[in-house]
Write an enzyme that holds these catalytic residues in place. Sequence first.
Site, short mmCIF file in Angstrom:
data_model
loop_
_atom_site.label_atom_id
_atom_site.label_comp_id
_atom_site.label_asym_id
_atom_site.label_seq_id
_atom_site.Cartn_x
_atom_site.Cartn_y
_atom_site.Cartn_z
N GLY A 35 4.61 5.39 -2.76
CA GLY A 35 5.87 5.61 -3.45
C GLY A 35 6.35 4.37 -4.17
N LYS A 36 6.22 3.23 -3.50
CA LYS A 36 6.67 1.97 -4.09
C LYS A 36 5.77 1.59 -5.28
CE LYS A 36 8.38 -1.07 -1.28
NZ LYS A 36 8.56 -2.18 -0.30
N ASP A 63 10.60 -7.05 -1.20
CA ASP A 63 11.07 -6.75 0.14
C ASP A 63 12.44 -6.15 -0.01
OD1 ASP A 63 10.34 -6.78 2.94
OD2 ASP A 63 12.05 -8.09 3.21
N ARG A 99 0.83 -1.20 0.00
CA ARG A 99 0.00 0.00 0.00
C ARG A 99 0.87 1.26 0.00
NH1 ARG A 99 -2.90 -3.68 3.09
NH2 ARG A 99 -5.05 -4.01 2.37
N ASN A 100 2.17 1.06 -0.11
CA ASN A 100 3.11 2.18 -0.12
C ASN A 100 3.00 2.90 -1.46
OD1 ASN A 100 5.65 3.62 -0.65
ND2 ASN A 100 6.36 2.72 1.26
#
Length: 213
Positions: free
Chosen positions: A20-21, A78, A17-18
Amino acid sequence: MGPSSASEPHVVVLATRNAGKIKELHALLAPLGLSVQGLDAYPEIGEIPETGATFLENARIKARAVCRATGRISLADDSGLCVDALSGAPGVYSARFSGENATDDANNAKLLAAMALVPERDRTCRFVSVVVAASPDDRELVAEGTWEGRVAAEPAGGGGFGYDPLFFDPQAGKTAAELTPAEKNGRSHRGKALAALVEKWRTGWTEVAAGEG
């Protein structure tokens, strides 16, 4: 294009849910013509505990959990910062370096404090990213990328997220937070991992070994 969901063969769900990622991964996967969704599109999927001891274990846990929940190809990254002077920390604990409810600012402050007495020659570090794509027919892709740098003495730049303001790239002469998104994608650990994954996408899918989690 490799394994796919029968209903929407070009949808890949990113196990994050990031924002930016998601933005970075969307740009990096665009060459494959994929429709990318983040977990915000699946509010029924709760937090996925990252119980692995390595980046690979955590990425695999997240990718398989989201694949099972959505029935679509799922991709999990990750990643973290590994600092030589801290024996590889924060490593897999990068996101929660300063505690379970950590913020980027708190993590960066803790890193600066931990490195306060470390001389310039010993401030070497690297970002590491492991990406796993899991398909509904029990196949997967694994790719890894690293980005060598140094821990800066103070933050610089307003872009990026996480440890970007403290990650100094000697070749670029800037911190990761001072790079444009295109510059960062061309140099970053995640960019390298995704580039390797794209190369494997059509031919590199492998059967998941029996007994793997």
